[in-house]
Design an enzyme around this catalytic site. Structure first.
Site, PDB file in Angstrom:
ATOM      1  N   HIS A 161      -7.545   2.934  -0.648  1.00 31.51           N
ATOM      2  CA  HIS A 161      -7.819   3.271  -1.850  1.00 31.51           C
ATOM      3  C   HIS A 161      -8.008   2.133  -2.840  1.00 31.51           C
ATOM      4  CE1 HIS A 161      -3.473   3.188  -1.931  1.00 31.51           C
ATOM      5  NE2 HIS A 161      -3.486   3.005  -2.924  1.00 31.51           N
ATOM      6  N   GLN A 169       0.801  -1.278   0.026  1.00 34.96           N
ATOM      7  CA  GLN A 169       0.261   0.020  -0.151  1.00 34.96           C
ATOM      8  C   GLN A 169       0.902   1.212  -0.067  1.00 34.96           C
ATOM      9  OE1 GLN A 169      -2.645   0.285   3.567  1.00 34.96           O
ATOM     10  NE2 GLN A 169      -3.856   1.660   2.471  1.00 34.96           N
ATOM     11  N   VAL A 199       0.429   4.487  -0.200  1.00 32.74           N
ATOM     12  CA  VAL A 199      -0.069   5.568   0.399  1.00 32.74           C
ATOM     13  C   VAL A 199      -1.256   4.765   1.444  1.00 32.74           C
ATOM     14  CG1 VAL A 199      -1.423   7.772   0.421  1.00 32.74           C
ATOM     15  CG2 VAL A 199       0.280   7.092  -1.250  1.00 32.74           C
ATOM     16  N   HIS A 238      -8.106   0.853  -6.717  1.00 34.33           N
ATOM     17  CA  HIS A 238      -7.588   0.986  -7.968  1.00 34.33           C
ATOM     18  C   HIS A 238      -8.601   0.540  -8.936  1.00 34.33           C
ATOM     19  CE1 HIS A 238      -3.328   1.699  -7.058  1.00 34.33           C
ATOM     20  NE2 HIS A 238      -3.543   1.059  -5.899  1.00 34.33           N
TER      21      HIS A 238
END
Length: 143
Positions: A104, A98, A100, A106
């Site tokens: 999130h 990961q 960041v 994709h």
């Protein structure tokens, strides 16, 4: 600006959500912001992030799961249509790989023979049914 990991103030994605950093936004609502990945696998590769700072899927509050994944679903359809894709790859990492530390997903438009191979790592088999039953039992016990 502090880098307190609990409030996300040092988080790149939080800074995009807050408008402090530029991004090519494709969607935003009360729950999420979706924007183009700066280093896409293919044109149209989009990231969908919750507005609130949570690092992983398991940190996402139960009441936010529906709104978050509803937005992921809508963005996925839009990416497929806009890029005239045959399908898509939708994925997220928890901690390992990961880049960041902010949840999130994709959303990557796909075409047959585009060079992307399903999962990006070698896959194997359970040595026998007993091993598979044991792993399934361990996961059920945690649920």
């Amino acid at each position: 600006m502090s880098a307190d990991p609990t409030d996300g103030s040092g988080c790149v994605f939080c800074r995009i959500v807050d408008g402090e950093l530029p991004a090519f936004r494709v969607h935003e609502d009360g729950a999420v912001v979706a924007f183009l990945d700066r280093r896409p696998l293919f044109p149209g590769h989009t990231l969908v992030v919750p507005r609130s700072h949570v690092e992983t899927l398991t940190d996402l509050p139960e009441e936010s799961v529906g709104p978050y994944f509803g937005a992921v679903r809508r963005v996925t359809g839009a990416v497929e249509r806009a890029m005239e894709a045959e399908g898509s790859f939708v994925a997220g990492n928890n901690r390992v790989s990961q880049s960041v530390p902010h949840l999130h997903m994709h959303v990557v438009p796909r075409r047959r023979k585009d060079g992307l191979r399903g999962f990006f790592w070698p896959r194997g088999r359970y040595p026998d049914e007993s091993e598979a039953r044991g792993v399934a039992a361990r996961i059920r016990a945690e649920l």
